[in-house]
Design an enzyme around this catalytic site. Sequence first.
Site, mmCIF file in Angstrom:
data_model
loop_
_atom_site.group_PDB
_atom_site.id
_atom_site.type_symbol
_atom_site.label_atom_id
_atom_site.label_comp_id
_atom_site.label_asym_id
_atom_site.label_seq_id
_atom_site.Cartn_x
_atom_site.Cartn_y
_atom_site.Cartn_z
ATOM 1 N N ARG A 213 -30.190 8.220 21.870
ATOM 2 C CA ARG A 213 -28.769 8.668 20.981
ATOM 3 C C ARG A 213 -28.465 9.257 21.378
ATOM 4 O O ARG A 213 -28.221 10.387 22.078
ATOM 5 C CB ARG A 213 -29.249 8.795 19.130
ATOM 6 C CG ARG A 213 -30.500 7.801 18.455
ATOM 7 C CD ARG A 213 -29.262 6.669 18.697
ATOM 8 N NE ARG A 213 -29.540 5.629 17.887
ATOM 9 C CZ ARG A 213 -30.035 4.422 17.827
ATOM 10 N NH1 ARG A 213 -29.924 3.888 19.057
ATOM 11 N NH2 ARG A 213 -30.318 3.468 16.931
ATOM 12 N N HIS B 155 -23.010 1.567 24.969
ATOM 13 C CA HIS B 155 -24.263 1.388 24.600
ATOM 14 C C HIS B 155 -25.030 0.484 24.816
ATOM 15 O O HIS B 155 -25.158 -0.375 22.946
ATOM 16 C CB HIS B 155 -23.595 2.300 22.818
ATOM 17 C CG HIS B 155 -24.760 2.816 21.965
ATOM 18 N ND1 HIS B 155 -24.571 3.523 21.242
ATOM 19 C CD2 HIS B 155 -26.579 2.099 21.888
ATOM 20 C CE1 HIS B 155 -25.755 3.355 20.647
ATOM 21 N NE2 HIS B 155 -26.600 2.697 21.251
#
Length: 315
Positions: free
Chosen positions: A230, A278
């Site tokens: 993350r 991502h």
Amino acid sequence: MSLLVAMTVWHVEDWRARFQALLPELPIVTLDEPFDRRAVHYVASWKHPEGSLAGLPNLAAIFSLGAGVDHLFADSRLPAVPLARIVDPDLTFRMSEYVVLHCLMLLRQQRRYARQQDAGLWEDDRHQPAAREIRVGILGLGELGQDAARKLKVIGFDVAGWSRSPKTIPGLATFSGEEGLDQFLARTDILVCLLPLTPETRGMLNRAMFARLARDGRLPGGPALINAGRGGLQVEADILAALEAGELGSAVLDVFETEPLPSDSPLWRHPAVTVTPHNAAMSAPETIAAQVAQQIRRLEAGEPLQNLVDPARGY
């Protein structure tokens, strides 16, 4: 009884259609339409607006439409009901592909050769360390970390893992807690982060951590960071400072403090940084919807939920 699809990203009508096909007997509602809040028993969420799930008196469970659940805990008014996350073998395998790819790119110095190709340079430097000489350390030994460790070991890397609490995994050197973190970092050439984002892990990929990585020169260019966990785990200013100071030789980043990564971020242009958008591991929406539908059917049959989240730990 109904299922509320609550999100601020993705195409909500596509998700409504998926769930309606899988659960034809269940009304599917969304936040942007009038609905009976008393009828909502289940919520499928991805980054729902804060407070939008309050006032659902018969809510029985919330399902995260992804492996990560930090978006749920960002809601200070999140209802106190069971939370479940997605565990998808395909997502796990895709993450391992990403980790193995970039460990091999670092091992075989592919960015360097790409720069030489762009410049038309033939440099007859054939030194290549063997995979067995390079120590990969994986932060996070959940499903993702364990699968990546197994596949890196098959290739020959010297792999170890760290987790918050002790874990015994056959064939893998493991470290845990603060007392084990120094030992783990000191034997790590490539640091792979697959941790969840919690209050304890936020910002832990910082310059102080990078300074504790191995310094014996096994990996050409110096220690490397791969973060596919993350964005909130990393301090991007510290990554850039550590690269400039030689405390890191390179960084592979799939996640960022702000997403999409702003166009003026120096990470885009740094010669030692690899940026990916991502997409290290993404589950097929159909797979996610099917797992949520299966969970709802389990609850309706009086069976326990699977893949429950521990709110105290945040994952």
